[in-house]
Design an enzyme around this catalytic site. Structure first.
Site, PDB file in Angstrom:
ATOM      1  N   THR A 127       0.833  -1.203   0.000  1.00 50.85           N
ATOM      2  CA  THR A 127       0.000   0.000   0.000  1.00 50.85           C
ATOM      3  C   THR A 127       0.870   1.257   0.000  1.00 50.85           C
ATOM      4  O   THR A 127       1.931   1.292   0.620  1.00 50.85           O
ATOM      5  CB  THR A 127      -0.939   0.027   1.209  1.00 50.85           C
ATOM      6  N   HIS A 129      -0.692   4.597   0.231  1.00 55.62           N
ATOM      7  CA  HIS A 129      -1.348   5.709   0.912  1.00 55.62           C
ATOM      8  C   HIS A 129      -2.552   5.184   1.683  1.00 55.62           C
ATOM      9  O   HIS A 129      -2.940   4.018   1.533  1.00 55.62           O
ATOM     10  CB  HIS A 129      -1.784   6.784  -0.097  1.00 55.62           C
ATOM     11  N   ALA A 130      -3.135   6.038   2.511  1.00 56.14           N
ATOM     12  CA  ALA A 130      -4.313   5.645   3.285  1.00 56.14           C
ATOM     13  C   ALA A 130      -5.450   5.251   2.343  1.00 56.14           C
ATOM     14  O   ALA A 130      -5.659   5.877   1.305  1.00 56.14           O
ATOM     15  CB  ALA A 130      -4.748   6.792   4.186  1.00 56.14           C
ATOM     16  N   ASN A 131      -6.174   4.182   2.714  1.00 55.38           N
ATOM     17  CA  ASN A 131      -7.315   3.666   1.955  1.00 55.38           C
ATOM     18  C   ASN A 131      -6.928   3.053   0.601  1.00 55.38           C
ATOM     19  O   ASN A 131      -7.805   2.806  -0.235  1.00 55.38           O
ATOM     20  CB  ASN A 131      -8.372   4.753   1.733  1.00 55.38           C
ATOM     21  N   ASP A 154      -4.183  -2.527  13.542  1.00 61.40           N
ATOM     22  CA  ASP A 154      -5.638  -2.493  13.547  1.00 61.40           C
ATOM     23  C   ASP A 154      -6.191  -1.596  12.445  1.00 61.40           C
ATOM     24  O   ASP A 154      -7.265  -1.864  11.896  1.00 61.40           O
ATOM     25  CB  ASP A 154      -6.135  -2.002  14.914  1.00 61.40           C
ATOM     26  N   GLY A 155      -5.476  -0.526  12.111  1.00 67.79           N
ATOM     27  CA  GLY A 155      -5.921   0.363  11.049  1.00 67.79           C
ATOM     28  C   GLY A 155      -5.955  -0.339   9.707  1.00 67.79           C
ATOM     29  O   GLY A 155      -6.874  -0.140   8.903  1.00 67.79           O
ATOM     30  N   GLU A 159      -9.262  -1.115   7.376  1.00 70.42           N
ATOM     31  CA  GLU A 159      -9.327  -0.707   5.976  1.00 70.42           C
ATOM     32  C   GLU A 159      -9.753  -1.875   5.084  1.00 70.42           C
ATOM     33  O   GLU A 159     -10.619  -1.721   4.208  1.00 70.42           O
ATOM     34  CB  GLU A 159      -7.952  -0.185   5.542  1.00 70.42           C
ATOM     35  N   ARG A 261       2.302  10.283  12.752  1.00 64.97           N
ATOM     36  CA  ARG A 261       2.650   8.886  12.519  1.00 64.97           C
ATOM     37  C   ARG A 261       4.155   8.671  12.479  1.00 64.97           C
ATOM     38  O   ARG A 261       4.648   7.566  12.724  1.00 64.97           O
ATOM     39  CB  ARG A 261       2.019   8.398  11.215  1.00 64.97           C
ATOM     40  N   ARG A 267       3.366   8.017  19.542  1.00 68.66           N
ATOM     41  CA  ARG A 267       2.447   9.119  19.264  1.00 68.66           C
ATOM     42  C   ARG A 267       1.178   9.031  20.097  1.00 68.66           C
ATOM     43  O   ARG A 267       0.563  10.056  20.399  1.00 68.66           O
ATOM     44  CB  ARG A 267       2.100   9.156  17.781  1.00 68.66           C
TER      45      ARG A 267
END
Length: 307
Positions: A127, A129-131, A154-155, A159, A261, A267
């Site tokens: 991957t 980028h996000a999503n 978990d993220g 997704e 991040r 964080r």
């Protein structure tokens, strides 16, 4: 079952069986030196340790009769073919930025060799980028896969879950924005290889955050059903939730931590302390439906609100 030293291993926990070449050093030692030629096969199996940790155990059997050796190999392979719950083709998404940025290394060094040993073919997507994984699941042919594996935290699981459930509803003509709609069950399983900042889903399903343990659960076709909740606001679909649903303080921590991040898992501590010092307060109303006086089990096939 196959007898290994002082224990018995069920066929369901055998990973693979391979013909083995005995090296000359082994064949020239002790009583083996008297044998003209040895034929051998190796059984790879699930070796269970403490604290829910699984490892790949190895045991080699040998004899002078080549025909007998081949019979054993053929018989065991035929028995493994009867294990219909095992995946043969998997789609793998790797988050290279999650946790300590070790997802790609963890998969290539610890997981991919086990999948190859078990004759599982994979299509791997890194991957960017996000999503990315979520969007990709809406574009490809997901029905040729036995499961989707996410390498991350978990993220990453969230997704993939949103992508799979959303894709199934889209293909079935279901409107996710309707809170009263009966969603179509997604029969494509999700495997989790822990490599993120938080691995709560992995802990709650497997009992430990260990890539090898998770890979072995995937290989033998182990399955743990999870309840999924949908969240709506004014007839607009927002999110699906599996582990927890955060509102207020927790939500503010996640929102702030996403901007940092680069700090890695630290964080969350930083954002939590920062949010606590802001002294915000939150208002809300909670409604719930009392449970009936019946005992249930995660494996009982009964979904929430049944009846």
């Amino acid at each position: 079952c196959v007898h290994t030293e002082n224990c018995f291993v069920p066929i369901s926990e055998i990973i693979a069986v391979e013909e083995t070449e005995l090296n000359k050093k082994q064949r020239n030692t002790g009583k083996w030196q008297k044998m003209a030629k040895l034929h051998a096969f190796t059984v790879y199996y699930v070796k269970k340790s403490r604290n829910h940790r699984w490892q790949c155990g190895v045991v080699t059997f040998w004899c002078v009769d080549e025909h007998l050796c081949n019979q054993w190999i053929q018989a065991l392979k035929e028995l493994l073919e009867t294990q219909k719950s095992r995946p043969k083709q998997l789609l793998v998404y790797i988050n290279p930025y999650g946790g300590k940025r070790q997802g790609k290394r963890i998969y290539e060094q610890k997981v991919a060799p086990l999948f190859s040993l078990a004759s599982i073919s994979t299509d791997v997507v890194i991957t960017e980028h996000a999503n990315h994984a979520k969007d990709n699941l809406f574009e490809i042919n997901i029905y040729k896969y036995d499961g989707v594996v996410c390498v991350g935290g978990d993220g990453m699981f969230s997704e993939v879950m949103h992508g799979l459930i959303g894709r199934i509803q889209k293909d079935s003509g279901i409107d996710q924005n309707n809170p009263n709609a009966s969603l179509v069950q997604c029969n494509i399983r999700i495997g989790i290889i822990p490599a993120g900042s938080t691995d709560c889903i992995c802990y709650s399903t497997v009992g430990i955050s260990d890539p090898v343990t998770s890979a072995l659960h995937i290989i033998i076709g182990d399955c743990q059903p999870l309840d999924v909740s949908s969240v709506h606001h004014n007839n607009v679909f927002l999110k699906y939730a599996v582990s927890l649903l955060g509102y207020g303080f927790y939500g503010d921590i996640l929102k702030d931590s996403e901007k940092k991040r680069w700090m890695g898992p630290m964080r969350y501590d930083y954002s939590g302390f920062k949010t606590f010092l802001s002294h915000h307060y939150y208002e809300g109303t909670i409604a719930y439906q009392p449970a009936k006086h019946t005992l249930g089990s995660p494996r009982d096939k009964d979904s929430c609100r049944t009846g």
